[in-house]
Design a protein around this motif. Structure first.
Motif, short mmCIF file in Angstrom:
data_model
loop_
_atom_site.label_atom_id
_atom_site.label_comp_id
_atom_site.label_asym_id
_atom_site.label_seq_id
_atom_site.Cartn_x
_atom_site.Cartn_y
_atom_site.Cartn_z
N UNK A 96 0.85 -1.19 0.00
CA UNK A 96 0.00 0.00 0.00
C UNK A 96 0.89 1.25 0.00
N UNK A 97 0.31 2.39 -0.41
CA UNK A 97 1.07 3.66 -0.37
C UNK A 97 1.52 3.96 1.06
N UNK A 172 2.07 8.53 0.48
CA UNK A 172 2.27 9.42 -0.66
C UNK A 172 2.49 8.63 -1.95
N UNK A 173 2.18 9.27 -3.09
CA UNK A 173 2.53 8.67 -4.39
C UNK A 173 3.97 9.06 -4.73
N UNK A 174 4.40 8.75 -5.96
CA UNK A 174 5.80 9.00 -6.31
C UNK A 174 6.17 10.48 -6.21
N UNK A 180 8.72 14.94 -0.48
CA UNK A 180 9.09 14.60 0.91
C UNK A 180 10.59 14.63 1.13
N UNK A 181 11.36 14.45 0.07
CA UNK A 181 12.81 14.53 0.21
C UNK A 181 13.32 15.94 -0.09
#
Ligand code: HEM
Length: 202
Positions: A96-97, A172-174, A180-181
């Motif tokens: 899952x995400x 989160x998705x890609x 996020x980074x």
């Protein structure tokens, strides 16, 4: 899991995490520039007392955060999806995400925990012992401790973003993972750069 137990564990996990990461920021944003302003005689008086206490809270808060975090992971994720486990969605293949986000966050946090216990603390212990005995520790000790501490400081940004993203909104998705980074790393970088110049006594 019983809802009250789950909230209590989440609370204890975040409280211990604040203690750990708060001290990490104290070391990186306050103590590194501060050390540059004091002479060796003052260091000898101030550092063993101050650092020993700060490092005690730092390493044990890291331990508590990690243990409760692992317990939460096992209790919430390591069950069949049909029994409410969060690793996969019912009837779907793959992770899952939410599982993706928490596992990246946990990988960063576990490396940070390793750094605290096996790089920062052992090297700081040698530095403090050297100050107390008068036989200064080799300069590599300070270098290693600083590098691991800087790594943890940078990692804390994406780690926390993803740690929060997992339970809030289901991960989160890609694109989300890229944000996020990039954003937290930039913010931490700016804070480190600013730390030498801000808050000086007038
Ligand atoms: C050291 C290893 C760590 C592990 C194994 C770990 C594991 C976890 C797990 C499994 C969750 C629940 C995720 C979910 O519900 O989907 C969680 C949530 C969370 N963790 Fe960690 N974590 C670690 C370190 C940290 C650190 C250093 C912080 C810093 C403050 C932190 C802050 C949080 C926050 C804010 C949440 C969300 C709480 C909520 O909104 O309910 N974690 N963590």
């Amino acid at each position: 899991m019983d809802p009250l137990l789950e909230v209590s564990l989440r609370w204890a996990h975040v409280l211990a995490g604040i203690c750990w990461i708060g001290l990490l920021y104290f070391f990186n944003f306050v103590n590194v520039p501060f050390q540059g302003t004091i002479d060796p005689a003052t260091k000898k008086v101030v550092n063993p007392q101050m650092l020993s206490r700060a490092l005690w809270w730092f390493r044990w808060a890291a331990m508590l955060t990690m243990l409760i975090g692992l317990y939460l992971f096992i209790a919430l994720y390591m069950k069949k999806p049909e029994d409410g486990g969060l690793m996969r969605e019912v009837g779907k293949e793959g992770l899952s995400q939410r599982a993706n986000s928490i596992m990246i966050a946990m990988t960063l946090a576990l490396v940070m925990w390793f750094n605290v216990w096996f790089i920062i603390w052992p090297n700081q212990k040698k530095i403090i012992a050297g100050m107390l005995s008068g036989n200064a520790a080799p300069p590599e000790c300070a270098k290693r401790a600083l590098m691991a501490s800087r790594f943890n400081c940078y990692s804390s940004g994406p780690m926390l973003f993803l740690m929060i993203a997992a339970p809030h909104g289901g991960g989160l998705d890609l694109t989300g993972h890229v944000v996020a980074f990039v954003v937290p790393l930039l913010v931490i970088h700016l804070a480190i750069k600013a730390s030498g110049g801000v808050g000086k006594p007038v």
